[in-house]
Each structure stands twice: as structure tokens, then as C-alpha cells.
Design an enzyme around this catalytic site. Sequence first.
Site, short mmCIF file in Angstrom:
data_model
loop_
_atom_site.label_atom_id
_atom_site.label_comp_id
_atom_site.label_asym_id
_atom_site.label_seq_id
_atom_site.Cartn_x
_atom_site.Cartn_y
_atom_site.Cartn_z
CB SER A 221 -0.96 0.00 1.20
OG SER A 221 -1.95 -0.98 1.00
CB THR B 229 -4.18 -5.04 6.56
OG1 THR B 229 -4.20 -6.27 5.85
CG2 THR B 229 -2.83 -4.84 7.24
CE LYS C 120 -8.37 -6.46 5.63
NZ LYS C 120 -8.58 -7.01 4.29
CG ASP D 99 -10.72 -5.65 1.52
OD1 ASP D 99 -9.79 -5.14 0.87
OD2 ASP D 99 -10.57 -6.10 2.67
N GLY E 184 -14.16 -16.89 4.06
CA GLY E 184 -13.37 -16.23 5.09
C GLY E 184 -13.62 -14.72 5.02
P1 NAP Z 1 -9.35 -16.27 5.67
O1 NAP Z 1 -10.32 -15.40 6.35
O2 NAP Z 1 -8.33 -17.03 6.46
O3 NAP Z 1 -10.20 -17.34 4.78
C1 NAP Z 1 -9.54 -18.37 4.09
C2 NAP Z 1 -10.53 -19.09 3.17
O4 NAP Z 1 -9.79 -20.04 2.39
C3 NAP Z 1 -11.61 -19.88 3.89
O5 NAP Z 1 -12.79 -19.91 3.10
C4 NAP Z 1 -10.97 -21.27 3.97
O6 NAP Z 1 -11.93 -22.32 4.09
C5 NAP Z 1 -10.31 -21.35 2.62
N1 NAP Z 1 -9.20 -22.29 2.58
C6 NAP Z 1 -8.01 -22.17 3.22
N2 NAP Z 1 -7.22 -23.23 2.93
C7 NAP Z 1 -7.95 -24.03 2.08
C8 NAP Z 1 -7.68 -25.26 1.43
N3 NAP Z 1 -6.51 -25.91 1.60
N4 NAP Z 1 -8.64 -25.79 0.63
C9 NAP Z 1 -9.81 -25.15 0.45
N5 NAP Z 1 -10.12 -23.96 1.05
C10 NAP Z 1 -9.20 -23.42 1.86
O7 NAP Z 1 -8.49 -15.47 4.59
P2 NAP Z 1 -8.93 -14.15 3.78
O8 NAP Z 1 -8.50 -12.95 4.53
O9 NAP Z 1 -10.36 -14.30 3.38
O10 NAP Z 1 -7.97 -14.24 2.50
C11 NAP Z 1 -8.12 -15.28 1.53
C12 NAP Z 1 -7.15 -15.01 0.37
O11 NAP Z 1 -7.51 -13.79 -0.28
C13 NAP Z 1 -5.68 -14.85 0.79
O12 NAP Z 1 -4.88 -15.47 -0.19
C14 NAP Z 1 -5.46 -13.33 0.73
O13 NAP Z 1 -4.11 -13.00 0.44
C15 NAP Z 1 -6.37 -12.95 -0.42
N6 NAP Z 1 -6.84 -11.56 -0.36
C16 NAP Z 1 -6.68 -10.80 -1.47
C17 NAP Z 1 -7.15 -9.49 -1.48
C18 NAP Z 1 -6.97 -8.65 -2.69
O14 NAP Z 1 -7.19 -7.43 -2.59
N7 NAP Z 1 -6.62 -9.21 -3.82
C19 NAP Z 1 -7.80 -8.97 -0.33
C20 NAP Z 1 -7.96 -9.79 0.78
C21 NAP Z 1 -7.47 -11.11 0.76
P3 NAP Z 1 -12.44 -22.84 5.54
O15 NAP Z 1 -13.61 -21.95 5.91
O16 NAP Z 1 -12.80 -24.24 5.30
O17 NAP Z 1 -11.29 -22.68 6.50
#
Ligand code: NAP
Length: 276
Positions: free
Chosen positions: A16, A61, A65, A102, A128
Site C-alpha cells: 500500500s 489489515t 479488520k 475490499d 473467510g
Molecule cells: P481467511 O479469512 O483465512 O479465509 C480463508 C478461506 O480459504 C476460507 O474460506 C478457507 O476455508 C479457505 N481455505 C483455506 N485453505 C484451504 C484449502 N486448503 N482448501 C480449500 N479452502 C481453503 O483469509 P482471507 O482474509 O479471506 O484471505 C483469503 C485469500 O484472499 C488470501 O490469499 C489473501 O491474500 C487474499 N486476499 C486478497 C485481497 C486482494 O485485494 N486481492 C484482499 C484480501 C485477501 P475454511 O472456511 O474451510 O477454512
Amino acid sequence: MDVYGLLGNPVGHSLSPPMHEAAYRELGIDARYVTFEPEVESLEAAIRGAGALGIKGLNVTIPFKQDVVTMIELDDLADRIGAVNTIGFEGENRTPVGYNTDAVGARRALEHHDVALDGARAVLIGAGGAGRAIAFALADAGATVTIANRTEEHATELAQAVPGATGHSLGELESLLANAEVLVNATSVGMEGDRSPVAADLLDRRLTVMDIVYQPLETRLLREANEAGAETIDGAWMLLYQGVEALEQWTGQEAPVDAMNESLRGELSDSSGAFK
Ligand code: NAP
């Protein structure tokens, strides 16, 4: 000089600061964007202190959050999502108000690629923090949202909060995708190892596929979606537009999207480290 900042822990590798500072240069704003790593116990004091010090705006972040939600006023979208990633200081008293850019960032990333969301059938993988924001964004834009998640009950719980949404297990993806126009991956699958949350033979040219994982930029899901003839949108677009939306919220000016995009993609291609 104006100061903007990011609250998180850790925030050492955040993309950022360069992205926002590229925008300030382009707009001719004399400002810096700095990172802060408070302990959760001092988070509320940090936010109020930032307001008192005249800091113009904050991003929030991981891991804060959700914590912020109980500490400050929220706009309607952040309230429904239950998470804040942007704080503005508003009115004479510089009252902190929380937003969720987001969600808007994901919507604007899709709109940038001319994806028509009103009336679209969208499959969202992941329930998530990011999945939650995207589910509300898609539904607010008029899409019918089908949520599939490794832990099915997380998907059904989220679906209960999102108008018109349904929750499913990943095992149902084949039938869910048969009727979809848009697929969004909001799981972390694809960050490590060459893995995809969707079998390649379920992808075809009718789909627009957005992966919010941005490291690597070309995930296995996007590579296989490309090979199947689908349109693809990488994770840097959502990251870009959450920043664009935050900057516009703080400054009231139109963000220089191209300059921010160039900075972000330069940083992503320069580094092999982990971000955010
Ligand atoms: P989070 O709250 O920890 O949620 C993780 C999600 O991934 C949950 O739905 C989890 O399922 C699932 N998951 C994790 N490991 C898995 C596996 N081995 N197989 C299948 N599903 C799996 O994380 P988050 O903050 O939502 O972030 C998720 C991703 O988005 C990260 O890679 C992050 O870097 C990215 N992100 C990108 C942006 C962007 O602006 N581009 C913004 C925010 C986040 P369960 O419910 O079963 O645990």
C-alpha cells in the site's frame, strides 16, 4: 504534509505505501503513507490518537479488520460485512468512520473488465474475511451468489447473511458452475504450491474467472481458466481498486488508477516475498 497510514501486524511487506504515494505524486498532493503495528490492546487508542494528530486516513489489515468494528462508527456496508479496511476522520470532531473498500474493490475490479453483475449467476469459493466482503459486493451489484467452501457450514452461515445467497460444499462445484457466468476464488488456495481450488475440466469459455490471490499473479486457477478460453482477472485488480476506493474516500478526488496500477504491478513483479 498530510499523513495517511496502515494499521496491521505485521505490515512490513505491504504494497500500500508505494501504491498510495504513486497516487499522491500524480495528484500533486504533499503526503506520505506510513505503516503502524500496534498491539490489539492499543488499537482503539491508536485510531483515536491518529485522529487527534491530524492523520487524514487509515487502512486496516490483518489481524485487525474485525476488531475495529466495535470501536468506531461504520457505514452501512462495513456494518453488514462486519469488517473494516478503511477509516476516514469526519466532521469537525474528526470522528473515525469505518468503511469496507475490499468489497467495493472486488466489484470495481470486475466492472473494470466489463463484467455485467446485475442478473449474473456468480459462484464464490471461500467464506473467510475476503469471501464475506465479496459476497455482499456481488449481491449488492445484483448478482445471484452461490458460495462454496471447504467447511460447508462457513458457506451456509455466510449465505444466511447475504440476500439471495446459498451455501454449499466444494464437492458441489460441478453442478454449481454448470449454470454460472462468474467465478471468484476467495480462498488462499493457489498462494503456495501449484494448486487450484477448481478441477480444470470444470472451467470453460462461458466463465469470467477472478482470483483474488495476488502472489503469484498467475495462479494455477487462472492459467487453467485461460487454457479453457475463459476471461481471467488477477488478484492485483481487487488490491488496486480497494486502494483506489480508499483514496477517493479520503481525498474526494478521482484516483489516478493507471499510476497506482503501474506502481502495484511493479512492486509485485520486483518481489518474491510475502505481502500484507
Ligand atoms: P481467511 O479469512 O483465512 O479465509 C480463508 C478461506 O480459504 C476460507 O474460506 C478457507 O476455508 C479457505 N481455505 C483455506 N485453505 C484451504 C484449502 N486448503 N482448501 C480449500 N479452502 C481453503 O483469509 P482471507 O482474509 O479471506 O484471505 C483469503 C485469500 O484472499 C488470501 O490469499 C489473501 O491474500 C487474499 N486476499 C486478497 C485481497 C486482494 O485485494 N486481492 C484482499 C484480501 C485477501 P475454511 O472456511 O474451510 O477454512
